[in-house]
Design an enzyme around this catalytic site. Structure first.
Site, PDB file in Angstrom:
ATOM      1  N   LYS A 117       0.848  -1.190   0.000  1.00 37.64           N
ATOM      2  CA  LYS A 117       0.000   0.000   0.000  1.00 37.64           C
ATOM      3  C   LYS A 117       0.881   1.236   0.000  1.00 37.64           C
ATOM      4  CE  LYS A 117      -4.561   0.738   0.368  1.00 37.64           C
ATOM      5  NZ  LYS A 117      -5.622  -0.079  -0.253  1.00 37.64           N
ATOM      6  N   GLY A 142     -24.491   4.470   4.087  1.00 36.76           N
ATOM      7  CA  GLY A 142     -23.640   5.117   3.099  1.00 36.76           C
ATOM      8  C   GLY A 142     -24.025   4.703   1.689  1.00 36.76           C
ATOM      9  N   VAL A 143     -24.309   5.678   0.831  1.00 37.15           N
ATOM     10  CA  VAL A 143     -24.669   5.354  -0.555  1.00 37.15           C
ATOM     11  C   VAL A 143     -23.766   6.142  -1.509  1.00 37.15           C
ATOM     12  CG1 VAL A 143     -27.003   4.471  -0.391  1.00 37.15           C
ATOM     13  CG2 VAL A 143     -26.652   6.925  -0.205  1.00 37.15           C
ATOM     14  N   GLY A 144     -22.484   5.838  -1.419  1.00 34.94           N
ATOM     15  CA  GLY A 144     -21.502   6.403  -2.333  1.00 34.94           C
ATOM     16  C   GLY A 144     -21.486   5.631  -3.640  1.00 34.94           C
ATOM     17  N   ASN A 145     -20.380   5.734  -4.387  1.00 32.01           N
ATOM     18  CA  ASN A 145     -20.301   5.125  -5.713  1.00 32.01           C
ATOM     19  C   ASN A 145     -20.535   3.620  -5.696  1.00 32.01           C
ATOM     20  OD1 ASN A 145     -19.769   7.555  -6.982  1.00 32.01           O
ATOM     21  ND2 ASN A 145     -17.547   7.365  -6.755  1.00 32.01           N
ATOM     22  N   VAL A 146     -19.836   2.910  -4.807  1.00 33.43           N
ATOM     23  CA  VAL A 146     -19.978   1.459  -4.748  1.00 33.43           C
ATOM     24  C   VAL A 146     -21.374   1.080  -4.262  1.00 33.43           C
ATOM     25  CG1 VAL A 146     -19.152  -0.674  -3.681  1.00 33.43           C
ATOM     26  CG2 VAL A 146     -17.508   1.075  -4.404  1.00 33.43           C
TER      27      VAL A 146
END
Length: 368
Positions: A80, A180-184
Site C-alpha cells: 500500500k 452510506g450510498v456512495g459510488n460502490v
C-alpha cells in the site's frame, strides 16, 4: 517501538519513503508480503496528523492487502502507498509522475491502483512513468472504474451470507439497511433493488440519499439511526468501525455484510457477533471485487474472466462460514486462517524447491 520493531512484529518486507521537493511529494510505500507474488495495493492520499500516523496507516493497509489478495485466490502479495497531502488542493501532475518513477524503481515488486483520495486520472499520470499501475482509463485497455465490480462482489457476498443465516440466498422481500450510498453502494443498491429487496438508506450527503430514494424506492433515515432499524441485513458501506459496543446493543439484523473497510471497531466485536448468532461476512473478503477486477489487468484485461472470478466471493464465504461453524470460531478468524494457510503453503513449497535446487546444484558440482 522503532519502525524496524514494528515491521518485524508482522514480518513486513520493505518500507520506502519517497519525496520530491519540487512537486511536494511525500509518500510511503509499504510492502508487507510477496510470497504469493508482487505486492498489489492502492495509493491513498490523506491529510495525516503526523508523518508517524501516515507510516502506521501504510503498514496497516499493506498487511490488510496481503490477506485480501490471499483469500481471494490471487497470485499477489500485499502492499500500500499513502501520500501525505490534501487531495482537494495539493495534487499536481509532477507529483504523480515523480511517484511513478519511484514505483518503477521497485522493478515490479509493487503495483499500485487508486484508493481514497486518488482517481483514475491520477493513475493515468503514474502510467506515464511506469507500467506497474492498474485502474487506469479504459482507453489504455484497463478495466476503468472499479466501483461496479466491487459492488457486484458485495452483492454476491450478501447472498452467500443470507443463505447462511436464512437457509436461502434469495433477497426478495428482505429488508437491507445500507449505511452510506456512495459510488460502490449505489451500484449495490441497484442489484439489491432489482432482486426485490426493500432498502433503508442513510448518508451524510443528502443528494445521494435522495437519489437512492428516487431510483430504488428506499426509505431514508438519519445516519445515527441506521444501525438500530428493523432489518434482516445491515450493510456498512461508508465509515469503518460501525460494529462497536454501542451499535451491538441495538443491532437487530441477522447478517452484517457490506463494502466498508474495517467494519469491526475491534476484533473482539467480531467475536461478539459470533456469540450473538449474527452472520458476519469479513470485510476484506466481501469487498475484494475491485482488486480482483484490476488484478486481471495484469493478464490483459478480460471482463468476463474478471467478473467470473469476482463471483467466486460467494463460494469463498461459504468456506469461511463452514469453517466458523465446524471449528466454533468467529468468521473473521476463519477468514484470517484461510489466507494464512495459503501463504504458508506457498512458503513451504518455495522452501522445498530451493532446498532441492541447492542439493541438485551440489550434486552437479560433485560430478564435475
Amino acid at each position: 517501538m522503532s519502525w524496524f520493531e514494528a515491521m518485524e512484529h508482522h514480518d513486513y518486507e520493505e518500507l520506502v519513503l519517497c519525496q520530491d521537493r519540487n512537486s511536494g511529494l511525500k509518500a510511503i510505500i509499504a510492502i508487507h508480503d510477496t510470497t504469493l507474488g508482487p505486492a498489489l495495493g492502492g495509493t491513498r492520499m490523506w491529510t495525516y496528523a503526523s508523518e508517524e500516523a501516515a507510516i502506521e496507516d501504510a503498514l496497516r493497509l499493506a498487511r490488510g492487502m496481503t490477506y485480501k489478495n490471499a483469500v481471494s485466490g490471487l497470485n499477489l502479495g500485499g502492499g500500500k502507498t499513502v501520500i501525505i497531502g490534501d487531495p482537494r488542493r495539493d495534487k499536481n501532475e509532477a507529483m504523480f509522475r515523480a511517484f511513478g518513477r519511484y514505483i518503477q524503481g521497485l522493478n515490479g515488486r509493487y503495483i499500485t491502483a487508486e484508493d481514497v483520495g486518488t482517481t483514475e486520472e491520477d493513475m493515468n499520470l503514474i502510467y506515464q512513468e511506469t507500467d506497474y499501475v492498474t485502474g487506469i482509463s479504459a482507453s489504455y485497455g484497463s478495466s476503468g472504474n472499479p466501483s461496479p465490480a466491487t459492488a457486484w462482489g458485495v452483492y454476491r457476498g450478501i447472498k452467500a451470507a443470507a443463505k447462511e443465516a436464512f437457509g436461502t440466498d434469495l433477497l426478495e422481500g428482505k429488508t437491507i439497511a445500507v449505511q452510506g450510498v456512495g459510488n460502490v453502494a449505489m451500484h449495490l443498491c441497484k442489484y439489491l433493488y432489482e432482486e426485490g429487496a426493500h432498502l433503508i438508506v442513510t448518508d451524510i450527503h443528502k443528494d445521494s440519499v435522495k437519489q437512492a430514494v428516487d431510483r430504488f424506492g428506499a426509505t431514508a433515515v438519519d445516519p445515527a439511526d441506521i444501525t438500530s432499524v428493523e432489518c434482516d441485513i445491515y450493510a456498512p458501506c461508508a465509515l469503518g468501525g460501525t460494529i462497536n459496543d454501542d451499535t451491538l446493543r441495538t443491532l437487530k439484523a441477522k447478517v452484517v455484510a457490506g463494502c466498508a473497510n474495517n467494519q469491526l471497531l475491534e476484533t473482539r466485536h467480531g467475536d461478539q457477533l459470533y456469540d450473538m448468532g449474527i452472520v458476519y461476512a469479513p470485510d476484506y473478503v466481501i469487498n475484494a471485487g475491485g482488486v480482483i477486477n484490476i488484478a486481471d489487468e495484469l493478464n490483459g484485461y478480460n471482463a468476463d474472466r474478471a467478473w467470473s472470478k469476482i463471483g467466486e466471493i460467494y463460494s469463498t464465504l461459504e468456506k469461511i462460514f463452514e469453517s466458523s461453524r465446524t471449528e466454533g470460531i468467529a468468521t473473521y478468524v476463519a477468514a484470517d486462517r484461510l489466507a494464512e494457510r495459503r501463504i504458508e503453503q506457498m512458503k513451504n513449497t518455495r522452501s522445498t524447491f530451493l532446498q532441492n535446487g541447492h542439493h541438485a546444484l551440489s550434486s552437479r558440482r560433485l560430478r564435475k
